[in-house]
Design an enzyme around this catalytic site. Structure first.
Site, mmCIF file in Angstrom:
data_model
loop_
_atom_site.group_PDB
_atom_site.id
_atom_site.type_symbol
_atom_site.label_atom_id
_atom_site.label_comp_id
_atom_site.label_asym_id
_atom_site.label_seq_id
_atom_site.Cartn_x
_atom_site.Cartn_y
_atom_site.Cartn_z
ATOM 1 N N HIS A 23 -41.319 -2.668 20.121
ATOM 2 C CA HIS A 23 -42.190 -1.264 19.997
ATOM 3 C C HIS A 23 -41.672 -0.369 21.117
ATOM 4 C CE1 HIS A 23 -45.451 1.311 19.696
ATOM 5 N NE2 HIS A 23 -45.826 1.502 20.903
ATOM 6 N N ARG A 53 -16.987 7.323 -10.180
ATOM 7 C CA ARG A 53 -15.889 6.857 -9.780
ATOM 8 C C ARG A 53 -15.372 5.891 -10.960
ATOM 9 N NH1 ARG A 53 -13.584 8.258 -4.914
ATOM 10 N NH2 ARG A 53 -11.990 6.718 -5.138
ATOM 11 N N GLU A 70 0.665 -1.363 0.000
ATOM 12 C CA GLU A 70 0.118 0.141 -0.067
ATOM 13 C C GLU A 70 0.994 1.443 -0.079
ATOM 14 O OE1 GLU A 70 -2.542 2.757 -0.364
ATOM 15 O OE2 GLU A 70 -3.335 0.860 -0.179
ATOM 16 N N CYS A 116 -12.348 4.231 1.435
ATOM 17 C CA CYS A 116 -13.259 4.026 2.476
ATOM 18 C C CYS A 116 -13.051 4.619 3.752
ATOM 19 C CB CYS A 116 -13.703 2.629 2.633
ATOM 20 S SG CYS A 116 -15.306 2.475 3.642
#
Length: 473
Positions: A452, A281, A40, A48
């Site tokens: 609920h 993109r 990398e 992200c």
């Protein structure tokens, strides 16, 4: 010593790209005992974590909170809750620092996980020599060369620029928009897809004047009109100016306005201190030797099969590099699968449900077939929607716009799709995916007790309504 003369390092799996797909693949591969190297050049976590999903949601949250205080101060009218505040302001630099802190915490976590699992992480620019050999150029250090048994391509994607308005100066992409040093008085957003609307809405809530230009005739054109209508109504309430059915011709001579042409061919100018181009993109395929592999392509994307295999043996590709849908969770699932296939597990990437979400105001989530998609697929389906206007929890959080909709086969009631638009509906996507992946029928959801008061009750009520006996509408 140059890279040609150095001894190459060997690894079983070499991954190019440390985004969601790449780092998940690396962690899973290492867990399975595969010698794994991850390359990398920038920050682990990819688009992200660093300049996409996470920072944008942080900025959206800050903008939402600031907009609330302005509303309570009277800018948006008197608060029915009885809350009163005076002269709210925002320290944008602190907001950005807070956002960056979240990013740093998450990327540091990824680094720690890779280290814990024994993944070799190399920081540098990868260049493919062939399907088994990759050279890595490192800043200030000698290059490295790796020989691998399996090569996994996870290079991600990059913003699309407009030929008549390239990035630079006052024309920015989403990366620059997520780290503003100051707030522009007038922002023009080109593109009414989810990226443009998410960021445009955030900037409007922070106090900028925002105009959105879209070539098609409505916002969120990739989604059906029932889902996009509440978003368009919200934009209008916020004071966002919509210029639909219009194309951008470029900046004016002074560079302080965007030239726009409508469907009738009439041109006008929109004053702009900043222009955010968010027209999509595209896969990141250039500059790292991919073309030398001569892989089969699907347009600009690398073509893969249902195991993420490319046309070259033991060369795999995942995530945005392989085209739409460009979703982090898709890349993660693909990366995990590839690692398991390499060790001999039998896997195919054939998900029954793939959630897609827009963090607009209100949010939008789509899973599986919409009524239109089901019709196009030749399925005879029924569908029913339950409005949040009839949901008690929605009333208590002042957010009654929107609905939940279910799509099911008419013959056996098997659920094939869910859609929702409303506040916080992205959190319903897990329930939507579970029901489709597990083959649930309408009766399963209708007969499940839902807590609920929650927004999730609208899920049960939609299923009940599809069966013809909704209880609360």
């Amino acid at each position: 010593m140059n890279a040609q003369s150095m001894n190459p390092q060997s690894t079983t799996l070499l991954i190019i790209g440390g985004g969601p797909g790449g780092y998940v693949a690396a962690i899973r591969a290492a867990q399975l005992g595969i010698a794994t190297t991850l390359i990398e050049a920038e920050q682990l976590g990819g688009t992200c974590l660093n300049i996409g999903c996470i920072p944008s949601k942080a900025l959206i949250h800050a903008a939402d909170e600031f907009e609330k205080t302005r509303h309570y101060a009277g800018d948006g009218g008197e608060s029915v809750l009885g809350i009163r505040v005076q002269s709210p302001r925002i320290d944008l630099a602190q907001t950005v620092r807070w956002k960056d802190g979240i990013v740093h915490k998450l990327t540091s976590g990824v680094t720690a996980l890779l280290k814990k699992n024994g993944v070799q992480v190399v920081k540098g620019w990868a260049h493919i020599i062939d399907g088994k050999t990759v050279e890595v150029k490192r800043e200030g250090e000698a290059p490295l060369r790796f020989i691998c048994q399996h090569l996994l391509l996870a290079s991600g994607s990059q913003p699309v620029a407009l030929p008549n308005m390239p990035f630079g100066g006052s024309v920015i992409n989403s990366t620059e928009a997520l780290s503003p040093s100051s707030l522009p008085q007038r922002l023009v957003v080109v593109g009414a897809g989810y990226i443009g609307l998410e960021l445009g809405t955030a900037y409007r809530k922070l106090g900028a004047e925002v105009s959105v230009v879209e070539a098609l005739d409505r916002v969120l054109p990739a989604y059906d009109e029932d889902l996009s209508k509440p978003v368009a109504a919200s934009l209008q309430r916020l004071g966002v100016q919509l210029h639909l059915g219009c194309t951008v011709q470029g900046l004016n001579a002074n560079g302080d306005a965007v030239r726009v042409r409508n469907a009738q061919g009439e041109e006008s100018e929109l004053a702009a201190d900043l222009v955010l181009v968010a027209v999509g993109r595209r896969p990141r395929t250039e500059g790292w030797g991919l073309e030398g592999l001569m892989l089969d392509m699907a347009g600009r994307a690398v073509k893969i099969d249902d195991q993420c295999r490319t046309s070259m043996r033991d060369v795999w590709a995942i995530g945005d590099l392989t085209g739409e849908p460009m979703l982090a969770h898709r890349a993660m699932a693909q990366g995990e699968m590839v690692a398991e296939i390499i060790v001999g597990k039998r896997r195919r990437f054939l998900p029954a449900a793939m959630p897609a979400e827009c963090f607009t105001d209100p949010e939008v989530v789509v899973v599986g077939h919409t009524p239109q998609h089901a019709l196009q697929a030749g399925l005879d389906c029924i569908n029913a929607a339950f409005p949040f206007a009839a949901n008690g929890r929605a009333m208590t959080i002042e957010s009654t716009d929107g609905f939940v909709r279910v799509v099911a086969r008419r013959d056996n009631h098997q659920i094939v799709g869910w859609q929702a638009v409303g506040r916080n509906v992205s959190e319903l996507s897990a329930a939507f995916c579970h029901s489709i992946e597990m083959g649930a029928v309408l009766e399963d959801v209708a007969g499940t007790i839902h807590a609920h008061p929650t927004l999730g009750e609208a899920v049960q009520e939609a299923a009940l309504r599809a069966l013809g006996h909704a209880l609360h509408i």
